[in-house]
Design a protein around this motif. Structure first.
Motif, mmCIF file in Angstrom:
data_model
loop_
_atom_site.group_PDB
_atom_site.id
_atom_site.type_symbol
_atom_site.label_atom_id
_atom_site.label_comp_id
_atom_site.label_asym_id
_atom_site.label_seq_id
_atom_site.Cartn_x
_atom_site.Cartn_y
_atom_site.Cartn_z
ATOM 1 N N SER A 181 0.908 -1.350 -0.024
ATOM 2 C CA SER A 181 0.078 -0.052 0.039
ATOM 3 C C SER A 181 0.830 1.269 0.096
ATOM 4 N N SER A 182 0.203 2.386 -0.321
ATOM 5 C CA SER A 182 1.036 3.659 -0.147
ATOM 6 C C SER A 182 1.729 3.992 1.123
ATOM 7 N N LEU A 183 0.808 3.771 2.123
ATOM 8 C CA LEU A 183 1.514 3.782 3.540
ATOM 9 C C LEU A 183 2.477 2.900 3.787
ATOM 10 N N ASP A 184 2.355 1.614 3.327
ATOM 11 C CA ASP A 184 3.522 0.705 3.722
ATOM 12 C C ASP A 184 4.841 1.388 2.980
ATOM 13 N N ALA A 185 4.818 1.680 1.731
ATOM 14 C CA ALA A 185 5.683 2.016 0.835
ATOM 15 C C ALA A 185 6.431 3.318 1.632
ATOM 16 N N PHE A 186 5.592 4.201 2.026
ATOM 17 C CA PHE A 186 6.329 5.337 2.794
ATOM 18 C C PHE A 186 6.839 5.291 4.001
ATOM 19 N N VAL A 187 6.361 4.303 4.878
ATOM 20 C CA VAL A 187 6.842 3.987 6.141
ATOM 21 C C VAL A 187 8.046 3.220 6.132
ATOM 22 N N ILE A 188 8.136 2.107 5.142
ATOM 23 C CA ILE A 188 9.375 0.990 5.163
ATOM 24 C C ILE A 188 10.533 2.059 4.333
ATOM 25 N N GLY A 189 10.106 2.651 3.464
ATOM 26 C CA GLY A 189 11.033 3.672 2.909
ATOM 27 C C GLY A 189 11.594 4.659 4.160
ATOM 28 N N ALA A 190 10.864 5.361 4.789
ATOM 29 C CA ALA A 190 11.222 6.067 5.903
ATOM 30 C C ALA A 190 12.127 5.428 6.948
#
Length: 203
Positions: free
Chosen positions: A97-106
């Motif tokens: 999900s978009s949130l998954d990509a954002f969080v693990i990228g961070a």
């Protein structure tokens, strides 16, 4: 990623003189509490290059090259953690999900930045070049003094001294990386969707 590292090394070697001058110009006029730091006085970019070459030799323009080369591995560490976390998530669900990509990228960027930040600290000191810590009161070189600088910072400030300014660096890089990975995943998904549509149309 393997092909990117040689390009990054070439980039470091070509741009380090510009970073050295940039660092010195940014710190010019700053007031330092540490008496080991010698203030600089440059009239501009050309004058900075001239004074550095005249007073310290042309190799001084490459101060901080060794830590910069080590920092080439920062993106490799970042992508390694990102892909590892991504695989773990995809074992539990079909897509990211978009949130998954954002969080693990961070998270990946935060880990990479934290692991390599001591080298960034040493890199900045070496680029400034007018920092004297050794008993003979000689200006520091680049390669052979990296470990010396690390030991001295730990001795003077403790382990915390290696991470001064880390909070600001994390705020600067983590959000950027998180957004980058989010856009990357969206573009990748859109590309595969378009390719799938084209293949179905051809069939």
């Amino acid at each position: 990623m393997g092909e990117c590292i040689p390009l990054c090394i070439v980039n470091v070697l070509l741009t380090t003189p510009l970073w050295v001058v940039n660092t010195r110009l940014k710190l010019q006029g700053a007031k330092f509490r540490n008496e080991d730091i010698i203030p600089t006085n440059y009239k501009g970019i050309a004058d900075a290059f001239h004074q550095i070459i005249r007073d310290e030799g042309i190799l001084a323009l490459w101060n901080g090259t060794f830590p910069s080369l080590l920092l080439v591995f920062n993106p490799a560490i970042q992508f390694m953690f990102y892909e590892g976390l991504k695989r773990k998530i995809l074992k539990r669900q079909l897509q990211l999900s978009s949130l998954d990509a954002f969080v693990i990228g961070a998270i990946a960027k935060a880990v990479a930045t934290t692991l390599t930040y001591p080298m960034q600290t040493v890199q900045s000191i070496l680029r400034f070049g007018h920092h004297r810590l050794n008993p003979e009161n000689k200006r520091l070189g680049s390669l052979k003094n990296v470990l010396y600088l690390l030991r001295q910072r730990i001795k003077r400030f403790g382990l915390v001294g290696l991470y001064k300014g880390l909070e600001a660096k994390l705020l600067q890089t983590v959000l950027t990386a998180a957004l980058m990975f989010l856009v990357y995943e969206k573009l990748t998904a859109a590309t595969f969707t378009v390719m799938g549509l084209r293949r179905s149309l051809k069939n």
